[in-house]
Design an enzyme around this catalytic site. Structure first.
Site, mmCIF file in Angstrom:
data_model
loop_
_atom_site.group_PDB
_atom_site.id
_atom_site.type_symbol
_atom_site.label_atom_id
_atom_site.label_comp_id
_atom_site.label_asym_id
_atom_site.label_seq_id
_atom_site.Cartn_x
_atom_site.Cartn_y
_atom_site.Cartn_z
ATOM 1 N N HIS A 394 39.685 43.726 28.814
ATOM 2 C CA HIS A 394 40.628 43.290 29.851
ATOM 3 C C HIS A 394 42.061 43.127 29.319
ATOM 4 O O HIS A 394 42.639 42.032 29.332
ATOM 5 C CB HIS A 394 40.112 41.987 30.454
ATOM 6 C CG HIS A 394 40.594 41.698 31.829
ATOM 7 N ND1 HIS A 394 40.028 42.218 32.966
ATOM 8 C CD2 HIS A 394 41.611 40.925 32.274
ATOM 9 C CE1 HIS A 394 40.661 41.771 34.036
ATOM 10 N NE2 HIS A 394 41.640 40.983 33.633
ATOM 11 N N GLU A 431 44.597 46.578 32.507
ATOM 12 C CA GLU A 431 45.898 46.729 33.164
ATOM 13 C C GLU A 431 47.030 46.814 32.148
ATOM 14 O O GLU A 431 47.650 45.803 31.807
ATOM 15 C CB GLU A 431 46.148 45.556 34.128
ATOM 16 C CG GLU A 431 45.249 45.582 35.337
ATOM 17 C CD GLU A 431 45.609 44.542 36.386
ATOM 18 O OE1 GLU A 431 46.542 43.742 36.164
ATOM 19 O OE2 GLU A 431 44.956 44.537 37.436
ATOM 20 N N GLU A 518 39.224 46.870 40.148
ATOM 21 C CA GLU A 518 39.555 45.464 40.450
ATOM 22 C C GLU A 518 40.430 45.413 41.691
ATOM 23 O O GLU A 518 41.370 46.202 41.827
ATOM 24 C CB GLU A 518 40.311 44.844 39.267
ATOM 25 C CG GLU A 518 40.514 43.347 39.414
ATOM 26 C CD GLU A 518 41.408 42.783 38.319
ATOM 27 O OE1 GLU A 518 41.019 42.839 37.132
ATOM 28 O OE2 GLU A 518 42.498 42.292 38.661
ATOM 29 N N SER A 525 48.954 37.459 42.426
ATOM 30 C CA SER A 525 48.710 36.370 41.479
ATOM 31 C C SER A 525 47.233 35.976 41.494
ATOM 32 O O SER A 525 46.795 35.154 40.708
ATOM 33 C CB SER A 525 49.560 35.160 41.833
ATOM 34 O OG SER A 525 49.089 34.597 43.044
ATOM 35 N N TRP A 552 37.581 41.050 42.539
ATOM 36 C CA TRP A 552 37.940 40.004 41.588
ATOM 37 C C TRP A 552 37.874 38.681 42.323
ATOM 38 O O TRP A 552 38.487 38.583 43.382
ATOM 39 C CB TRP A 552 39.363 40.261 41.060
ATOM 40 C CG TRP A 552 39.837 39.252 40.061
ATOM 41 C CD1 TRP A 552 40.626 38.163 40.288
ATOM 42 C CD2 TRP A 552 39.545 39.239 38.661
ATOM 43 N NE1 TRP A 552 40.839 37.481 39.123
ATOM 44 C CE2 TRP A 552 40.191 38.114 38.110
ATOM 45 C CE3 TRP A 552 38.781 40.069 37.819
ATOM 46 C CZ2 TRP A 552 40.105 37.794 36.754
ATOM 47 C CZ3 TRP A 552 38.713 39.742 36.472
ATOM 48 C CH2 TRP A 552 39.376 38.614 35.951
ATOM 49 N N LYS A 557 36.934 28.942 40.658
ATOM 50 C CA LYS A 557 38.268 28.424 40.377
ATOM 51 C C LYS A 557 39.015 28.201 41.701
ATOM 52 O O LYS A 557 38.811 28.936 42.663
ATOM 53 C CB LYS A 557 39.016 29.434 39.501
ATOM 54 C CG LYS A 557 40.337 28.918 39.014
ATOM 55 C CD LYS A 557 40.957 29.826 37.986
ATOM 56 C CE LYS A 557 42.383 29.367 37.700
ATOM 57 N NZ LYS A 557 43.033 30.198 36.698
HETATM 58 C C1 IDC Z 1 43.957 36.061 36.827
HETATM 59 C C2 IDC Z 1 42.968 35.005 37.227
HETATM 60 C C3 IDC Z 1 43.526 33.642 36.911
HETATM 61 C C4 IDC Z 1 43.928 33.583 35.444
HETATM 62 C C5 IDC Z 1 44.863 34.733 35.119
HETATM 63 C C6 IDC Z 1 45.217 34.798 33.637
HETATM 64 O O1 IDC Z 1 42.655 35.148 38.596
HETATM 65 O O2 IDC Z 1 42.564 32.644 37.203
HETATM 66 O O3 IDC Z 1 44.584 32.350 35.197
HETATM 67 O O4 IDC Z 1 44.278 35.969 35.462
HETATM 68 O O5 IDC Z 1 46.304 35.596 33.430
HETATM 69 C C7 IDC Z 1 45.027 40.983 37.644
HETATM 70 C C8 IDC Z 1 44.297 40.815 36.382
HETATM 71 C C9 IDC Z 1 43.452 39.563 36.394
HETATM 72 C C10 IDC Z 1 44.179 38.428 37.091
HETATM 73 C C11 IDC Z 1 44.372 38.826 38.555
HETATM 74 C C12 IDC Z 1 45.057 37.755 39.390
HETATM 75 O O6 IDC Z 1 43.522 41.932 36.026
HETATM 76 O O7 IDC Z 1 43.169 39.215 35.055
HETATM 77 O O8 IDC Z 1 43.347 37.303 37.025
HETATM 78 N N1 IDC Z 1 45.133 40.058 38.603
HETATM 79 O O9 IDC Z 1 46.317 37.484 38.871
HETATM 80 N N2 IDC Z 1 45.732 42.031 38.002
HETATM 81 C C13 IDC Z 1 46.323 41.787 39.180
HETATM 82 C C14 IDC Z 1 45.941 40.517 39.582
#
Ligand code: IDC
Length: 593
Positions: A394, A431, A518, A525, A552, A557
């Site tokens: 990841h 990503e 995903e 966010s 996702w 949480k």
């Molecule tokens: C987010 C989680 C969040 C955590 C964060 C850490 O939802 O709880 O605190 O990561 O950086 C992605 C990413 C994924 C993200 C998610 C939402 O692959 O890791 O998870 N997101 O931000 N890409 C777009 C959105």
């Protein structure tokens, strides 16, 4: 303990202040003659009446000395940080303070780091924020013990909270050696910083303690149990100290208690392999099929044109869910959870997201053996349930080449271990950001895929694309020379709309197989409101093109994208009301396909 405090507070800060205007364009302004802070606004969007902007920060050390530490200060200017990565954020009232993680703290002379980033929300469209950097050079801290002594006398200025937290822990714990005290004091300091601003701070705090314990590895194995307990106590103490009656923080601290259990369970959980029906996997039974349902496929998947097909040549659309980070929520990666999701949603794939860097990541203090045992449990559980499973490295917000050697070694181990497993799919960089397709990601992917192919010529591999896996268009005409690769596109429906949908259409129209490994229906966010209209339009598009998609994330949480309600602590066997709004939407989407 005094010595610990002295060490912690003896940093001589070489404070250099510069105001950086964060505009849409990339700015690069000198912090002093030697250290540069660069900020770029890479994305912005509107959601629920607020304006969000994502900023990526680069610190360049052009001096002849190594940087030992740094602090960035960002004035709030009416904004609020809603998410950040590769740093710890403290709320100082009118401004935020960003401190590094252990892995990006030091910046060698002539080098830079570009993995720090954040998302801020504002009441109105805003293009300017002020940021400053305070670098700490190596020579300033590498002094003799006497000098530390002197520094510590001057040092009443450092955060009072940090000092009190360390003392509190020393009084309460039962750990004997001063060395362990130091670890805990450090951990608690990190924890106290976390608690000031993060919703999931207690979890981070516990992980931080654990990190220190593992990374420093100061004690024999038998002692680690005791240290671990003391670390948890430390985190809890820090939690009480920092929450200070704030209701939201108390709730999150309560959640952390659940997490402690998970942490302890996973630590003791050595014989995971024996636990989960070894026969089914050791005989390498094919992924089972359910007669009459073409969407529960059999055998190895392969790419055919822009589609995926199973061993019998049937077109397959994978639809499933992703775990949250494996270090955060390991308890949701279990066979009963997969069975529940198969029954309730009709999933045919489960994704295991393992962060290499963030929060006790695989490369940043997470216990590699425990993480690999969890992956193993997930792979075997999925095979038992007749599900495909994705092992996701990841990478988030940085160039995957920064950790290419580690990725190669990880995927070498995984592909050797799971070469005979028809259900295993490898996702080699979730990503990437700031990584051009042709010159960065493609060569990275070629190296990692060569490693996988040496062990397993046939496994399906998903390759991330630049800009949080949005730039599938960049792959057109420049595909990897491998028959079983597809390219990922990620979307968060409240943020990503026509523009990203068009990239998907363009890629597929030009023969590039796309996998949405995903997605969610809220904003980028992972939080904010759900945009049902956009979500439905995405679903229609994905189904019309047989594009696979994964929601996702499976956790409770308190964020919109979590599929389980935060009030629910079950890790399987959910009833309908236990699923969040996003969970319910995905349940219908996947079930009704
Ligand atoms: C987010 C989680 C969040 C955590 C964060 C850490 O939802 O709880 O605190 O990561 O950086 C992605 C990413 C994924 C993200 C998610 C939402 O692959 O890791 O998870 N997101 O931000 N890409 C777009 C959105």
């Amino acid at each position: 303990m005094k010595r610990v405090i002295r060490i912690l507070i003896s940093y001589a800060l070489a404070l250099v202040l510069v105001i950086v205007s964060m505009n849409c364009s990339f700015v690069n302004i000198k912090a002093d003659e030697q250290v540069y802070l660069s900020v770029s606004k890479s994305n912005s969007w509107e959601s629920e009446g607020k304006y969000y902007a994502q900023f990526n920060l680069t610190i360049t050390n052009n001096s002849s000395k190594n940087l030992q530490d740094w602090t960035i200060n960002i004035s709030k200017s009416g904004g609020e940080i809603s998410q950040s990565w590769c740093c710890f954020v403290s709320d100082l009232g009118n401004s935020y303070e960003l401190k590094p993680e252990s892995y990006n703290k030091e910046i060698k002379a002539g080098e830079n780091i570009s993995n720090v980033g954040l998302i801020m929300s504002f009441p109105a469209e805003t293009s300017n924020i002020n940021a400053s950097i305070s670098p700490v050079f190596e020579t300033e801290v590498k002094e003799s013990p006497n000098i530390k002594e002197e520094d510590s006398n001057k040092e009443e200025t450092k955060s009072q909270e940090s000092v009190e937290v360390t003392e509190e822990i020393n009084a309460g714990d039962e750990v004997e050696t001063e060395e362990i005290d130091e670890n805990l004091a450090n951990a608690a300091l990190v924890a106290s910083r976390c608690f000031l601003s993060y919703a999931d701070a207690p979890v981070i705090a516990i992980r931080a303690c654990y990190d220190y314990m593992i990374v420093l590895n100061t004690e024999p194995k038998e002692e680690q149990e005791t240290i671990a307990e003391a670390a948890v106590t430390a985190a809890q103490t820090a939690s009480e100290f920092a929450t200070d009656g704030d209701v939201e923080s108390i709730n999150t601290a309560n959640n952390a208690n659940d997490d402690n259990n998970a942490y302890e369970v996973s630590k003791d959980n050595e014989p995971v392999i024996e636990d989960s029906n070894p026969e089914a996997v050791e005989d390498n039974e094919p992924v089972t099929s359910v007669a009459g349902n073409k969407n529960i496929p059999t055998g190895r998947l392969r790419v055919s044109g822009t589609k995926l097909v199973d061993a019998s040549g049937n077109v397959v659309q994978l639809r499933g869910v992703s775990s949250h980070g494996l270090s955060w929520f390991p308890e949701y990666v279990n066979e009963s959870a997969m069975a529940s999701l198969k029954a309730d949603f009709g999933i045919n794939v489960f994704r295991i997201a393992m962060y290499p860097r963030e929060y006790a990541g695989y490369l940043t203090g997470g216990d590699k053996e425990t993480l690999k045992a969890k992956i193993d449990e997930g792979v075997r559980a999925a095979a038992n349930q007749g599900l495909y499973v994705i092992i996701d490295w990841h990478v988030l917000n940085y160039n995957p080449n920064e950790i290419k050697d580690e990725a190669i070694s990880f995927f070498n181990e995984m592909s050797m271990k799971y070469a005979g497993y028809d259900n295993v799919i490898y996702e080699i960089c979730n990503e990437p950001v700031g990584a051009d397709w042709a010159s960065q990601i493609k060569p990275y992917a070629e190296s990692v895929i060569a490693t996988i192919r040496a062990n397993d010529p046939n496994a399906l591999v998903i390759v991330g694309t630049n800009t949080w896996s949005q730039d599938v268009d960049a792959v057109v005409g420049n595909e990897i020379d491998d028959a079983n690769v597809c390219y990922s596109l990620h979307f968060y429906a409240a943020t990503h709309k026509d523009n990203i949908q068009n990239k998907l259409r363009y890629a597929i129209n030009n023969g590039v197989p796309v996998f949405v490994s995903e997605c969610s229906i809220c904003d980028a966010s992972g939080n904010g409101g759900i945009d049902y209209a956009s979500a439905n339009s995405w679903l229609e598009l994905l189904n019309s093109l047989d594009v696979s998609y994964i929601a996702w994330s499976l956790c409770n949480k308190a964020e919109t994208s979590a599929l389980i309600n935060s009030s629910c602590s079950k890790t399987s066997g959910w009833s309908e009301e236990d699923y969040s709004d996003a969970g319910k939407w995905f349940m219908q989407a996947i079930k009704n396909q």
